[in-house]
Design a protein around this motif. Structure first.
Motif, PDB file in Angstrom:
ATOM      1  N   ASP A 153       0.780  -1.236   0.069  1.00 30.48           N
ATOM      2  CA  ASP A 153       0.083   0.045  -0.038  1.00 30.48           C
ATOM      3  C   ASP A 153       0.926   1.300   0.072  1.00 30.48           C
ATOM      4  O   ASP A 153       0.685   2.211  -0.778  1.00 30.48           O
ATOM      5  N   ILE A 154       1.830   1.001   0.833  1.00 34.90           N
ATOM      6  CA  ILE A 154       2.856   2.529   1.042  1.00 34.90           C
ATOM      7  C   ILE A 154       3.529   2.713  -0.289  1.00 34.90           C
ATOM      8  O   ILE A 154       3.645   3.881  -0.720  1.00 34.90           O
ATOM      9  N   GLY A 155       4.023   1.517  -0.678  1.00 36.74           N
ATOM     10  CA  GLY A 155       4.970   1.695  -1.972  1.00 36.74           C
ATOM     11  C   GLY A 155       4.007   1.686  -3.313  1.00 36.74           C
ATOM     12  O   GLY A 155       4.656   2.097  -4.264  1.00 36.74           O
ATOM     13  N   GLU A 156       3.033   1.230  -3.152  1.00 35.48           N
ATOM     14  CA  GLU A 156       2.267   1.264  -4.439  1.00 35.48           C
ATOM     15  C   GLU A 156       2.779   0.302  -5.402  1.00 35.48           C
ATOM     16  O   GLU A 156       2.800   0.608  -6.753  1.00 35.48           O
ATOM     17  N   ARG A 157       3.537  -0.671  -5.188  1.00 33.75           N
ATOM     18  CA  ARG A 157       3.830  -1.672  -5.728  1.00 33.75           C
ATOM     19  C   ARG A 157       4.109  -2.842  -5.170  1.00 33.75           C
ATOM     20  O   ARG A 157       4.146  -3.008  -3.868  1.00 33.75           O
ATOM     21  N   ASP A 158       4.261  -3.944  -5.689  1.00 33.89           N
ATOM     22  CA  ASP A 158       4.509  -5.270  -5.122  1.00 33.89           C
ATOM     23  C   ASP A 158       5.961  -5.398  -4.608  1.00 33.89           C
ATOM     24  O   ASP A 158       6.961  -5.323  -5.384  1.00 33.89           O
ATOM     25  N   PRO A 159       6.011  -5.694  -3.155  1.00 33.82           N
ATOM     26  CA  PRO A 159       7.593  -5.349  -2.451  1.00 33.82           C
ATOM     27  C   PRO A 159       8.227  -6.816  -2.902  1.00 33.82           C
ATOM     28  O   PRO A 159       9.448  -6.804  -2.673  1.00 33.82           O
ATOM     29  N   ALA A 160       7.833  -7.778  -3.250  1.00 33.95           N
ATOM     30  CA  ALA A 160       8.246  -9.135  -3.137  1.00 33.95           C
ATOM     31  C   ALA A 160       9.469  -8.948  -4.357  1.00 33.95           C
ATOM     32  O   ALA A 160      10.618  -9.474  -3.911  1.00 33.95           O
ATOM     33  N   THR A 161       9.242  -8.520  -5.468  1.00 40.06           N
ATOM     34  CA  THR A 161      10.126  -8.475  -6.541  1.00 40.06           C
ATOM     35  C   THR A 161      11.530  -7.415  -5.878  1.00 40.06           C
ATOM     36  O   THR A 161      12.650  -7.894  -6.010  1.00 40.06           O
ATOM     37  N   ILE A 162      10.960  -6.512  -5.344  1.00 34.48           N
ATOM     38  CA  ILE A 162      12.108  -5.583  -4.968  1.00 34.48           C
ATOM     39  C   ILE A 162      13.135  -5.911  -4.155  1.00 34.48           C
ATOM     40  O   ILE A 162      14.261  -5.907  -3.759  1.00 34.48           O
ATOM     41  N   LEU A 163      12.273  -6.815  -2.796  1.00 34.44           N
ATOM     42  CA  LEU A 163      13.154  -7.220  -1.735  1.00 34.44           C
ATOM     43  C   LEU A 163      14.006  -8.409  -2.384  1.00 34.44           C
ATOM     44  O   LEU A 163      14.936  -8.728  -1.771  1.00 34.44           O
ATOM     45  N   GLY A 164      13.495  -9.219  -3.235  1.00 33.52           N
ATOM     46  CA  GLY A 164      14.371 -10.350  -3.700  1.00 33.52           C
ATOM     47  C   GLY A 164      15.522  -9.792  -4.467  1.00 33.52           C
ATOM     48  O   GLY A 164      16.702 -10.516  -4.463  1.00 33.52           O
TER      49      GLY A 164
END
Length: 243
Positions: A153-164
């Motif tokens: 919600d905060i980042g307005e994008r899926d964090p899984a790809t970023i964290l990976g």
């Protein structure tokens, strides 16, 4: 994952571990029926865990002790993202934030959890949701159900790809720093005190591994104090003394 392994021609034995914490006969039955529908061998291993502190860690240890060497596991990209966040909450450095090591034993680490469910639907395979995955006692579950949606919600994008991707970048840095730290003799106080701090810390952590676990930051700091002459001696984990 069993279906994918079967599809690419692997000789497959599906292994299911019952922890004995609840009546998980339905899980075992579903696993057996799935293996039969895919025409692969099936084996069920019964363990007996007692509920209490460190349950997740103890359950993981029981699973790996029961499973054969070289077993393939079904960790996904979502598991990787959660592991990065858990490491961050523990205050881990690059080694911890590198999270789950991608290798041949984790063949679906780049797949999303939703993709594995979609595959089951496409193949007509049943699956069971483990109710313990919704238990808020376990920090991973709170990260999965509360923190990841909030970050989305905060980042307005899926964090899984970023964290990976973050884990991949830190893993490369971590390997390089380990190679550089390997040239430092942690038993030589002068060498240790003269080394760059990041490398000295790594040399100490590698030297003082106990049952595969590195010492805490406070223990590393005590060793550095002794090496630099700021202290004569110090006690560290495992009943050990540095002087």
């Amino acid at each position: 994952m069993t279906a994918l392994a079967r599809h690419v021609g692997c000789r497959v034995t599906a292994v299911h571990v019952r922890h004995g914490l609840r009546d998980d006969a339905a899980d075992e039955r579903c696993a057996a029926e799935t293996a039969a529908s895919l025409d692969v061998q099936f084996r069920s291993i019964h363990a007996q865990l007692v509920d209490g502190p460190n349950l997740e860690e103890r359950a993981r240890d029981v699973r790996y002790a029961a499973l054969p060497a070289g077993v393939l596991t079904g960790h996904t990209a979502d598991d990787q993202a959660e592991t990065v966040l858990l490491a961050l909450l523990r205050g881990s450095g690059a080694s911890g934030l590198s999270a789950i090591e991608p290798n041949a034993r984790r063949p679906i680490l780049r797949l999303r959890r939703a993709e594995t469910r979609a595959l089951c639907d496409a193949l007509g395979l049943a699956f069971v949701d483990d109710p313990s995955n919704d238990d808020p006692r376990f920090r991973r579950n709170r990260v999965r159900h509360e923190l990841v949606p909030l970050l989305t919600d905060i980042g307005e994008r899926d964090p899984a790809t970023i964290l990976g991707r973050t884990a991949d970048l830190l893993r490369d840095d971590d390997r390089l720093l380990d190679e550089l730290a390997a040239d430092i003799d942690p038993t030589d106080a002068r060498s240790l005190a003269a080394a760059p701090l990041a490398l000295a810390r790594r040399a100490i952590r590698r030297w003082l591994l106990l049952d595969g676990h590195p010492p805490g930051a406070a223990a590393v700091a005590r060793v550095l104090d002794v090496a630099a002459g700021r202290a004569r001696a110090g006690e560290i984990e495992g009943g050990r003394r540095i002087e």
